[in-house]
Design an enzyme around this catalytic site. Structure first.
Site, short mmCIF file in Angstrom:
data_model
loop_
_atom_site.label_atom_id
_atom_site.label_comp_id
_atom_site.label_asym_id
_atom_site.label_seq_id
_atom_site.Cartn_x
_atom_site.Cartn_y
_atom_site.Cartn_z
N LYS A 64 0.82 -1.22 0.00
CA LYS A 64 0.00 0.00 0.00
C LYS A 64 0.84 1.27 0.00
O LYS A 64 0.45 2.27 -0.58
CB LYS A 64 -0.95 0.01 1.21
CG LYS A 64 -2.07 -1.00 1.06
CD LYS A 64 -3.29 -0.63 1.88
CE LYS A 64 -4.44 -1.57 1.55
NZ LYS A 64 -5.53 -1.50 2.51
N LYS A 83 -5.30 -9.87 -6.95
CA LYS A 83 -6.44 -10.01 -6.05
C LYS A 83 -7.57 -9.06 -6.49
O LYS A 83 -7.30 -7.95 -6.92
CB LYS A 83 -5.96 -9.62 -4.64
CG LYS A 83 -6.81 -10.05 -3.51
CD LYS A 83 -6.19 -9.63 -2.19
CE LYS A 83 -6.16 -8.14 -2.05
NZ LYS A 83 -5.73 -7.64 -0.75
N LYS A 113 -10.85 -3.29 -3.97
CA LYS A 113 -11.67 -2.09 -4.03
C LYS A 113 -10.98 -1.00 -4.84
O LYS A 113 -11.64 -0.14 -5.41
CB LYS A 113 -11.90 -1.54 -2.61
CG LYS A 113 -12.74 -2.43 -1.70
CD LYS A 113 -12.68 -1.90 -0.26
CE LYS A 113 -13.38 -2.81 0.72
NZ LYS A 113 -12.93 -2.62 2.10
P1 TYM Z 1 -10.84 -5.15 4.02
O1 TYM Z 1 -11.80 -4.06 4.27
O2 TYM Z 1 -9.76 -4.93 3.01
O3 TYM Z 1 -11.61 -6.44 3.54
C1 TYM Z 1 -12.70 -6.94 4.29
C2 TYM Z 1 -12.67 -8.46 4.28
O4 TYM Z 1 -12.74 -8.94 2.93
C3 TYM Z 1 -11.67 -9.85 2.70
N1 TYM Z 1 -11.23 -9.74 1.30
C4 TYM Z 1 -11.18 -10.75 0.45
N2 TYM Z 1 -11.46 -12.06 0.58
C5 TYM Z 1 -11.30 -12.84 -0.51
N3 TYM Z 1 -10.87 -12.38 -1.72
C6 TYM Z 1 -10.57 -11.07 -1.89
N4 TYM Z 1 -10.16 -10.62 -3.08
C7 TYM Z 1 -10.71 -10.19 -0.78
N5 TYM Z 1 -10.51 -8.86 -0.60
C8 TYM Z 1 -10.82 -8.60 0.69
C9 TYM Z 1 -10.57 -9.42 3.67
O5 TYM Z 1 -9.67 -10.46 3.92
C10 TYM Z 1 -11.37 -9.03 4.89
O6 TYM Z 1 -11.69 -10.17 5.66
N6 TYM Z 1 -7.65 -5.12 7.85
C11 TYM Z 1 -8.99 -5.53 7.44
C12 TYM Z 1 -10.10 -4.93 8.30
C13 TYM Z 1 -9.95 -5.13 9.77
C14 TYM Z 1 -10.14 -6.35 10.47
C15 TYM Z 1 -9.95 -6.02 11.85
C16 TYM Z 1 -10.45 -7.64 10.09
C17 TYM Z 1 -9.64 -4.17 10.68
N7 TYM Z 1 -9.64 -4.71 11.93
C18 TYM Z 1 -10.02 -6.99 12.84
C19 TYM Z 1 -10.54 -8.60 11.10
C20 TYM Z 1 -10.34 -8.28 12.44
C21 TYM Z 1 -9.19 -5.08 6.01
O7 TYM Z 1 -8.55 -4.20 5.52
O8 TYM Z 1 -10.23 -5.67 5.39
#
Ligand code: TYM
Length: 344
Positions: A115, A207, A210
């Protein structure tokens, strides 16, 4: 290790373009886990601002994620949905964990490297310490299980390392206060099923994300039936028909991705999908995939739009969830301050 009350926690960033990867990798798991666990699902707005966010968009995106949780089947009454910034204990424990985690641990985080890119000097300090706040999100509730996609695995390992180091560093104080041999559980990642890493529809090596500039790379939860059909039809493939065995998907990332998506949407296995579509050409398979995706995602999209029209309802859900989350977080924070030697 002490026995902990089982609790699920997970979070999604309100950064727009919620997509099929978020849905299959995380949100469908959130729904399924409600049957067996007490669950807390968080819209992580403090994480979102680690990169610049326009305030009006952040508000709209926070409501969009909330609507997506509810439209997908998360129950905000029996479980908790809230936005992170309403419970200040997350930031408070995040600071404490900045003092537990080591610089060397954070330097290994691949997501920061991706990032921040080449201009690392210009990345926010928040982007660098992002994983310590994530550990705080989970551990402020002493959560034991964390459903996430495969891309969050390294962050979950760091959360476990932080929990372990805190338990070791303060072992005497923890035991003196009657918490046995550890205050924090080592949270277990739940990364299962055929769609833990959904790939871009335009490039099977990337991947689904967003932030991909091409909207054709992803199915958004806000896409209508026409958009879904167009994107699936344009999805990159190779010239061969589908194999009938899983081994035949090796070195065919685009085919593997579409079959994985189909399996997850149909709630079946990759082997079963290949049993049905082995030797079929992609046009036949894509037609079936469009029908399935529209049948699964269409009603969620409609319900999300309806909910997004009722801003007051969504804001009330977040406030009520935050009030209930805060009760748990505040009680734990009191213990944590005592363990550290902060006078309360
Ligand atoms: P974020 O917002 O990027 O994504 C949310 C969730 O979606 C999953 N994900 C995917 N799964 C499969 N294939 C993909 N291409 C894909 N893109 C995203 C992510 O793995 C996630 O589960 N850091 C985290 C948010 C967070 C969090 C937490 C998660 C903050 N605190 C505590 C768990 C526990 C994030 O950026 O997710």
């Amino acid at each position: 290790m002490a026995k902990f009350h089982e609790r699920v926690f997970s979070g999604v960033q309100p950064t727009g373009n919620l997509h099929l990867g978020n849905y299959l990798g995380a949100i469908t798991k959130f729904v399924a886990l409600q049957k067996s666990y007490e669950c807390i699902y968080c819209v992580v707005d403090l994480h979102a601002i680690t990169v610049p966010q326009a305030p009006r968009e952040l508000e709209a995106n926070t409501r969009e994620v909330t609507a997506a949780f509810i439209a997908s089947g998360v129950d905000p009454v029996r479980h908790i949905i809230f936005n992170q910034s309403q419970v200040s204990e997350h930031a408070e424990l995040g600071w404490i964990f900045n003092c537990v985690a080591r610089v060397g641990w954070l330097n290994r985080m691949t997501q920061f490297k991706e990032k921040a890119g080449k201009d690392r000097e210009n990345a926010s300090v928040g982007l660098y310490s992002y994983p310590t706040l994530m550990a705080a999100d989970i551990l402020v509730y002493r959560a034991t299980h964390v459903p996430v996609g495969d891309d969050q695995k390294q962050h979950l390992e760091l959360s476990r390392d932080i929990a372990q180091k805190f338990n070791n560093d303060f072992a005497e104080s923890i035991s003196r206060r009657g918490f046995g041999d550890g205050y924090f559980p080592l949270p277990e990642p739940l990364i299962q099923g055929p769609a833990t890493r959904v790939m871009s529809l335009r490039d099977g090596a990337k991947k689904m994300s967003k932030s991909d500039p091409s909207d054709y790379s992803r199915l958004n939860l806000s896409d209508d039936a026409d958009a879904i059909a167009q994107k699936v039809r344009k999805a990159k493939t190779d010239p061969e028909p589908l194999p009938s065995e899983e081994a035949g998907l090796e070195k065919r990332p685009e085919a593997q991705n579409l079959v994985g998506i189909y399996a997850a949407l149909a709630e079946t296995t990759v082997a079963a999908v290949l049993g049905q579509f082995g030797n079929a050409n992609f046009s036949t398979f894509k037609t079936a995939l469009v029908d399935l995706a529209v049948a699964r995602l269409g009603p969620i999209c409609t319900e999300m739009k309806r909910l997004q029209g009722d801003q007051k309802y969504l804001d009330d859900v977040l406030k009520d969830g935050a009030d209930r989350a805060r009760v748990i977080a505040a009680a734990n924070m009191r213990d944590i301050k005592g363990i550290l030697g902060f006078i309360r």
